[in-house]
Motif scaffolding. Structure first.
Motif, short mmCIF file in Angstrom:
data_model
loop_
_atom_site.label_atom_id
_atom_site.label_comp_id
_atom_site.label_asym_id
_atom_site.label_seq_id
_atom_site.Cartn_x
_atom_site.Cartn_y
_atom_site.Cartn_z
N ILE A 100 -29.00 39.93 -14.35
CA ILE A 100 -28.70 41.36 -14.37
C ILE A 100 -27.67 41.66 -13.28
CG2 ILE A 100 -29.65 43.69 -14.30
CD1 ILE A 100 -30.75 41.92 -16.52
N PHE A 101 -26.58 42.32 -13.67
CA PHE A 101 -25.52 42.68 -12.72
C PHE A 101 -25.41 44.19 -12.63
CE2 PHE A 101 -24.51 38.61 -14.56
CZ PHE A 101 -24.10 37.84 -13.48
N GLU A 102 -25.46 44.70 -11.40
CA GLU A 102 -25.27 46.14 -11.21
C GLU A 102 -23.80 46.52 -11.35
OE1 GLU A 102 -27.06 47.29 -7.54
OE2 GLU A 102 -29.12 46.89 -8.24
N GLU A 103 -22.92 45.53 -11.25
CA GLU A 103 -21.49 45.75 -11.50
C GLU A 103 -21.14 45.10 -12.83
OE1 GLU A 103 -18.87 44.91 -8.14
OE2 GLU A 103 -20.65 44.77 -6.86
N PRO A 104 -21.05 45.88 -13.91
CA PRO A 104 -20.84 45.32 -15.25
C PRO A 104 -19.59 44.44 -15.35
CG PRO A 104 -21.46 47.62 -15.40
CD PRO A 104 -21.23 47.35 -13.95
N THR A 105 -18.55 44.77 -14.58
CA THR A 105 -17.31 43.99 -14.69
C THR A 105 -17.54 42.54 -14.27
OG1 THR A 105 -16.68 44.76 -12.48
CG2 THR A 105 -15.79 45.97 -14.37
N ILE A 106 -18.38 42.32 -13.24
CA ILE A 106 -18.65 40.96 -12.79
C ILE A 106 -19.39 40.18 -13.88
CG2 ILE A 106 -19.88 39.54 -11.11
CD1 ILE A 106 -19.39 41.67 -9.05
N GLY A 107 -20.38 40.81 -14.51
CA GLY A 107 -21.11 40.17 -15.59
C GLY A 107 -20.21 39.82 -16.75
N ASN A 108 -19.29 40.72 -17.10
CA ASN A 108 -18.36 40.46 -18.19
C ASN A 108 -17.41 39.32 -17.85
OD1 ASN A 108 -18.48 42.53 -20.59
ND2 ASN A 108 -18.92 43.72 -18.76
N GLU A 109 -16.95 39.28 -16.60
CA GLU A 109 -16.04 38.20 -16.18
C GLU A 109 -16.75 36.85 -16.20
OE1 GLU A 109 -14.49 39.32 -12.42
OE2 GLU A 109 -13.43 41.09 -13.18
N LEU A 110 -18.03 36.82 -15.76
CA LEU A 110 -18.78 35.57 -15.80
C LEU A 110 -18.99 35.11 -17.24
CD1 LEU A 110 -20.42 33.29 -14.53
CD2 LEU A 110 -22.40 34.83 -14.44
N HIS A 111 -19.29 36.06 -18.13
CA HIS A 111 -19.46 35.74 -19.54
C HIS A 111 -18.19 35.09 -20.11
CE1 HIS A 111 -20.46 36.15 -23.78
NE2 HIS A 111 -19.39 36.89 -23.96
N THR A 112 -17.05 35.66 -19.77
CA THR A 112 -15.77 35.10 -20.24
C THR A 112 -15.54 33.71 -19.66
OG1 THR A 112 -14.82 37.32 -20.42
CG2 THR A 112 -13.27 35.49 -20.29
N TYR A 113 -15.83 33.56 -18.37
CA TYR A 113 -15.63 32.27 -17.70
C TYR A 113 -16.50 31.18 -18.32
CZ TYR A 113 -15.53 28.83 -13.89
OH TYR A 113 -15.40 27.67 -13.16
N LEU A 114 -17.75 31.50 -18.58
CA LEU A 114 -18.65 30.51 -19.18
C LEU A 114 -18.22 30.18 -20.61
CD1 LEU A 114 -22.12 31.82 -17.91
CD2 LEU A 114 -20.88 29.80 -17.12
N SER A 115 -17.79 31.18 -21.35
CA SER A 115 -17.33 30.94 -22.72
C SER A 115 -16.13 30.01 -22.75
CB SER A 115 -16.98 32.27 -23.40
OG SER A 115 -18.11 33.10 -23.51
#
Length: 352
Positions: free
Chosen positions: A274-289
């Protein structure tokens, strides 16, 4: 190295399917669904169980068994499965969502008391990654108010609460089979915990509507049901490996790990960050993909909910690779000795 998170089919499943397609000649008996029912009946201590081909049918069946009709209210979590909303509105009833966050998706009794009205007919508890509410308080509240309680877990078979299987506490429970690594949706089971509640349909009606779990799906489901305990232990091991390495970053407040490490309250069917900063979560999702790691993501303006792979066929090396990618994404420069040791052992396979 491609992570082995894709579904696979076992030898026993292939043998069962061969039996259906080539031996039974389309005249399907209850050869596979009956043993499935026997296993589930043992898990749920003799309760009446009905297997459904799809969760939508089971939800409608449960709500109609409660006597839910037009303009009745059904209290749900704001993160409830969309299938539930469709089933409720199909009956003309009104879903009444309680706003919960991704990081705390469980109901509080004080919340429920504020949402209950004279029109409230039922409350739905949706378990997400083993985050359990205080069931005792909610059961007492529903008994006081004369409201039906429906438990729902799409992937929680094998999970327990105070040493009893989940979905055995409400008047009716719906347990899905999504925690099995299957190429198709294997349906769900509806458990009647209160014998005074009449079934909404007769068995003849169920057959005519063709909403019972098919023998085809039962043939695939049966081997998994036989291995439920083993699967739970395997997933517990996977969860603990993730926790061991990601705990370092959680302690630094980079994210919050959703779920509990306590055996009795966690179904070990998934792991979410869970990320309180949505942009960080989205960036990690992209990086892992980009690094061929499959992830699911949900986000809004205030937080982001990221699922990491959690299939039983993940190897320790692959889990380590995922956690190393997360560490590297955050620029973590102080890994533990155990991470360094594992990195040395498997570095050649990681292709980092």
């Amino acid at each position: 190295m491609q992570l082995s998170t894709q579904t696979s089919i076992s030898r026993e499943e292939l043998i069962n399917l061969h039996d259906i397609f080539y031996k039974q000649g389309g005249n399907f008996s209850k050869k596979y669904s009956e043993p499935c029912l026997d296993i589930l009946t043992e898990i749920y201590q003799g309760r009446k169980i009905q297997l459904f081909d799809h969760e939508f049918s089971a939800i409608v069946f449960a709500l109609k068994s409660f006597g839910v009709t037009a303009m009745d209210e059904v209290i749900v979590s704001s993160h409830i499965n969309a299938t539930f909303l469709l089933a409720i509105t199909t009956l003309g009833a009104i879903p009444k969502p309680i706003i919960t966050s991704y990081s705390s998706p469980k109901f509080q009794t004080t919340q429920l008391q504020k949402f209950i009205s004279p029109k409230t007919k039922a409350i739905v508890l949706d378990y997400i990654h083993g985050v359990m509410p205080e069931l005792d308080e909610i059961i007492y509240l529903t008994a006081q108010k004369g409201i039906f309680l429906l438990e729902y877990a799409s992937d929680g078979l094998g999970a327990s609460y105070k040493y009893n299987p989940i979905c055995s506490f409400g008047h009716i429970g719906i347990i899905g089979f999504n925690n099995f690594n299957s190429p198709i949706n294997l349906g769900c089971a509806l458990i009647r915990n209160d014998s005074s509640i009449p079934w909404a349909f007769s068995e003849d009606n169920l057959k005519k509507c063709e909403i019972e779990l098919s023998e085809l799906k039962s043939a695939i489901l049966l081997p998994h049901l036989r291995e439920t305990d083993t699967l739970k232990e395997t997933r517990k091991d996977i969860w603990m490996i993730y926790l061991q390495f990601l705990q370092i970053l959680e302690d630094e407040n980079r994210f919050k790990i959703l779920g509990s490490s306590e055996m009795d309250s966690h179904n070990f069917s998934g792991l979410s960050l869970i990320f309180e900063e949505p942009t960080i979560g989205n960036e990690l999702h992209t990086y892992l993909s980009e690094n061929q790691v499959e992830t699911n993501i949900q986000s809004n303006n205030s937080e982001c909910f990221l699922d990491l792979p959690f299939h039983p066929n993940l190897t320790e090396e692959e889990i380590l690779r995922i956690t190393l990618y997360v560490n590297e994404f955050f620029g973590h420069n102080d890994p533990t000795d155990s991470i360094l040791e594992l990195r040395r052992n498997f570095l050649e396979d990681f292709d980092l």
